[in-house]
Design a protein around this motif. Structure first.
Motif, PDB file in Angstrom:
ATOM      1  N   GLN A 180     -15.496  -2.883  -4.127  1.00  0.00           N
ATOM      2  CA  GLN A 180     -16.988  -3.780  -4.729  1.00  0.00           C
ATOM      3  C   GLN A 180     -16.902  -4.935  -5.153  1.00  0.00           C
ATOM      4  O   GLN A 180     -18.456  -5.496  -4.699  1.00  0.00           O
ATOM      5  CB  GLN A 180     -17.122  -2.717  -6.525  1.00  0.00           C
ATOM      6  CG  GLN A 180     -18.532  -2.985  -6.946  1.00  0.00           C
ATOM      7  CD  GLN A 180     -18.797  -2.399  -7.731  1.00  0.00           C
ATOM      8  OE1 GLN A 180     -18.092  -0.887  -8.633  1.00  0.00           O
ATOM      9  NE2 GLN A 180     -20.337  -1.882  -8.132  1.00  0.00           N
ATOM     10  N   LYS A 181     -16.716  -5.803  -5.477  1.00  0.00           N
ATOM     11  CA  LYS A 181     -16.130  -7.144  -5.298  1.00  0.00           C
ATOM     12  C   LYS A 181     -16.162  -8.090  -4.476  1.00  0.00           C
ATOM     13  O   LYS A 181     -16.802  -9.014  -4.174  1.00  0.00           O
ATOM     14  CB  LYS A 181     -14.996  -7.222  -6.146  1.00  0.00           C
ATOM     15  CG  LYS A 181     -14.744  -9.177  -6.132  1.00  0.00           C
ATOM     16  CD  LYS A 181     -15.837  -9.778  -7.843  1.00  0.00           C
ATOM     17  CE  LYS A 181     -15.283 -11.289  -8.260  1.00  0.00           C
ATOM     18  NZ  LYS A 181     -13.868 -11.921  -7.461  1.00  0.00           N
ATOM     19  N   LEU A 182     -15.726  -7.287  -3.601  1.00  0.00           N
ATOM     20  CA  LEU A 182     -15.777  -7.988  -1.858  1.00  0.00           C
ATOM     21  C   LEU A 182     -16.656  -7.563  -1.058  1.00  0.00           C
ATOM     22  O   LEU A 182     -17.033  -7.852   0.147  1.00  0.00           O
ATOM     23  CB  LEU A 182     -14.466  -7.847  -1.325  1.00  0.00           C
ATOM     24  CG  LEU A 182     -12.637  -8.582  -2.028  1.00  0.00           C
ATOM     25  CD1 LEU A 182     -11.918  -8.578  -1.876  1.00  0.00           C
ATOM     26  CD2 LEU A 182     -13.965 -10.339  -2.721  1.00  0.00           C
ATOM     27  N   GLY A 183     -16.999  -6.255  -1.302  1.00  0.00           N
ATOM     28  CA  GLY A 183     -18.292  -6.092  -0.453  1.00  0.00           C
ATOM     29  C   GLY A 183     -17.434  -5.114   0.890  1.00  0.00           C
ATOM     30  O   GLY A 183     -17.748  -4.807   1.824  1.00  0.00           O
ATOM     31  N   LEU A 184     -16.066  -4.437   0.272  1.00  0.00           N
ATOM     32  CA  LEU A 184     -15.472  -3.847   1.347  1.00  0.00           C
ATOM     33  C   LEU A 184     -15.616  -2.276   1.069  1.00  0.00           C
ATOM     34  O   LEU A 184     -16.233  -1.393   0.020  1.00  0.00           O
ATOM     35  CB  LEU A 184     -14.580  -3.945   1.235  1.00  0.00           C
ATOM     36  CG  LEU A 184     -14.164  -5.511   1.714  1.00  0.00           C
ATOM     37  CD1 LEU A 184     -12.080  -6.552   1.155  1.00  0.00           C
ATOM     38  CD2 LEU A 184     -14.638  -6.042   3.272  1.00  0.00           C
ATOM     39  N   GLN A 185     -15.061  -1.576   2.256  1.00  0.00           N
ATOM     40  CA  GLN A 185     -15.208  -0.083   2.430  1.00  0.00           C
ATOM     41  C   GLN A 185     -13.177   0.055   2.340  1.00  0.00           C
ATOM     42  O   GLN A 185     -12.432  -0.774   2.909  1.00  0.00           O
ATOM     43  CB  GLN A 185     -16.386   0.709   3.092  1.00  0.00           C
ATOM     44  CG  GLN A 185     -17.382   0.824   3.447  1.00  0.00           C
ATOM     45  CD  GLN A 185     -17.766   0.867   2.115  1.00  0.00           C
ATOM     46  OE1 GLN A 185     -17.800   1.993   1.516  1.00  0.00           O
ATOM     47  NE2 GLN A 185     -19.411   0.646   1.785  1.00  0.00           N
ATOM     48  N   ALA A 186     -13.623   1.742   1.906  1.00  0.00           N
ATOM     49  CA  ALA A 186     -11.777   2.136   1.996  1.00  0.00           C
ATOM     50  C   ALA A 186     -11.075   2.024   3.587  1.00  0.00           C
ATOM     51  O   ALA A 186     -12.200   2.476   4.130  1.00  0.00           O
ATOM     52  CB  ALA A 186     -11.400   3.813   1.184  1.00  0.00           C
TER      53      ALA A 186
END
Length: 445
Positions: free
Chosen positions: A163-169
């Protein structure tokens, strides 16, 4: 790692010789042993005395007694388990039942201390998942173990870091590398320090951990340690798919530098700590870690997703506990009854009940039972799907231990020294595997 390794090869010879006079053939009564259905079943389990696991298993044994009328007594042993078992074999007085890892089937069968299990004597065997049914068979195609609990790996990911880096698993190997790089270089915990890494990896040679962990990536690439060929096996670590898997995995350490510091000297305890203390943001592991990480890290800090798909598929390591019916028992019907009861739907569901590790069944081996029948936690369903669709057990050759150790030594060396010639090292390893397969009498002729 829950796979257990025999301490010395000498124990095999000791046990085999000792059992020469009290082994059984087929599913009939052991030769020379008078049967007594009222005899108390002596059950050994390889776990720590006083642990939640022992408590859970004692509850299961009590339920078995109440349901069937047979008497049973459980003993938990962890330290020197194999030595004590070999001593009892030498006395021709084995416990009636041993509950141990399924990975020990090849060794225990080679020792001659387990008897064949007949499907007609264990009716619920027809309900075993295909993987579990196959895992209980030795190289001769006969069944010598009944799996009662399964586990398979899935990927644990720091959801707060995503969430902090705006990424998806991650869903693919490319995704995994990209997220691992971001976790390593973009300060996902926001402390302003360069102290986080992408992936927690237990890459020690101790007990073959490097090989054990790498198997998930090796199989997902379509590679293998050894491959079935006709009536025997051939080494497979220098095959193209295996080389591809090793090159990619090594790249995480040598090029991307996303593994936690000291990975090459770590087994699982320090690797567990690397994930729960925020050193590494992803960890491919089994469902048995959920209770610990929920408590130490917090269930809201991480999520569970399927292992990212490799070039071939998403194959992951499957393991688990098995029931071994030991040779020389005077209560063979009681042995059969225990195995049959434990894999029945009611016992499988009961075994999954409990919290904080106080359960005896991780994932059910009975295909009529669903994790959701007991656990209202979709993370467990992710692990169950991984087992059912992608789970793969190590082969039950006479002794998997030396194969795992040899491959671990090479995997570890290639991670520890990035200057080594990868293809040359894997070719050398295949030479060692050839010699080992020949020693075990299973090298393709």
């Amino acid at each position: 790692m829950h796979s257990r390794i025999l301490r010395t090869a000498a124990l095999i010879g000791v046990a085999t010789l000792a059992l020469a006079g009290c082994s059984s053939t087929g599913s009939g009564a052991p030769a020379g042993v008078k049967q007594n259905e009222k005899s108390t079943l002596e059950i050994w389990i390889r776990t720590t005395p006083g642990s939640p696991s022992e408590t859970a298993q004692k509850a299961m044994v009590a339920a078995f007694e109440k349901k069937t009328g047979y008497k049973a007594e459980l003993t938990a042993i962890f330290d020197d388990f194999e030595t004590k078992l070999a001593q009892r074999a030498g006395q021709k007085d084995l416990p009636d039942i041993v509950m141990n890892d399924i990975s020990q089937l090849g060794t225990m069968h080679t020792q001659g201390i387990v008897r064949e299990v007949s499907a007609k004597d264990v009716p619920h065997a027809k309900d075993l998942t295909p993987q579990a049914a196959t895992a209980g068979k030795a190289t001769d195609g006969k069944t010598y173990a009944i799996p009662y609990s399964a586990q398979a790996n899935a990927l644990l990911v720091r959801s707060d870091w995503l969430q902090k880096l705006g990424l998806q698993a991650p869903k693919t190997w490319d995704d995994l590398k990209a997220v691992a790089k971001a976790f390593t270089t973009q300060d996902p915990d926001g402390n302003g320090q360069n102290d986080t890494y992408g992936l927690a990896v237990p890459a020690s040679t101790k007990r073959g951990y490097a090989s054990w962990y790498f198997s998930n990536f090796l199989w997902a690439a379509g590679g293998d340690f050894i491959k079935k060929s006709g009536g025997g096996y051939l080494p497979a670590m220098s095959d193209p798919a295996s080389v591809e898997a090793m090159e990619w995995f090594r790249g995480l350490q040598c090029d991307a530098k996303v593994m936690q510091p000291g990975a090459v000297s770590m087994d699982t305890p320090p690797t567990n700590e690397a994930f729960e203390t925020g050193v590494a943001g992803m960890y491919l592991t089994g469902p048995y870690m959920l209770p610990r990480f929920d408590k130490s890290l917090g269930a809201d800090k991480y999520e569970v997703v399927p292992a990212p798909e490799g070039p071939k598929d998403a194959a992951v390591l499957a393991e688990g506990g098995a029931i071994y019916l030991m040779a020389g028992s005077e209560n063979q019907k009681g042995q059969n009854a225990f195995a049959d009861w434990y894999i029945g739907a009611d016992a499988q569901k009961a075994g999954m009940e409990g919290t904080n590790g106080t359960f005896s069944v991780q994932l059910p081996v009975n295909k009529t039972v669903k994790v959701s029948d007991v656990r209202d936690d979709k993370r467990w369903e992710t692990f169950a799907t991984a087992y059912q669709e992608d789970g793969r057990y190590a082969p039950n050759i006479p002794s998997w231990t030396p194969v795992r150790q040899m491959t671990a030594d090479t995997v570890n060396a290639l991670l520890a020294d990035c200057s080594l010639d990868l293809k040359a090292e894997l070719s050398d390893l295949d030479g060692k595997l050839t010699a080992e397969l020949l020693t075990q009498g299973i090298l393709k002729k």
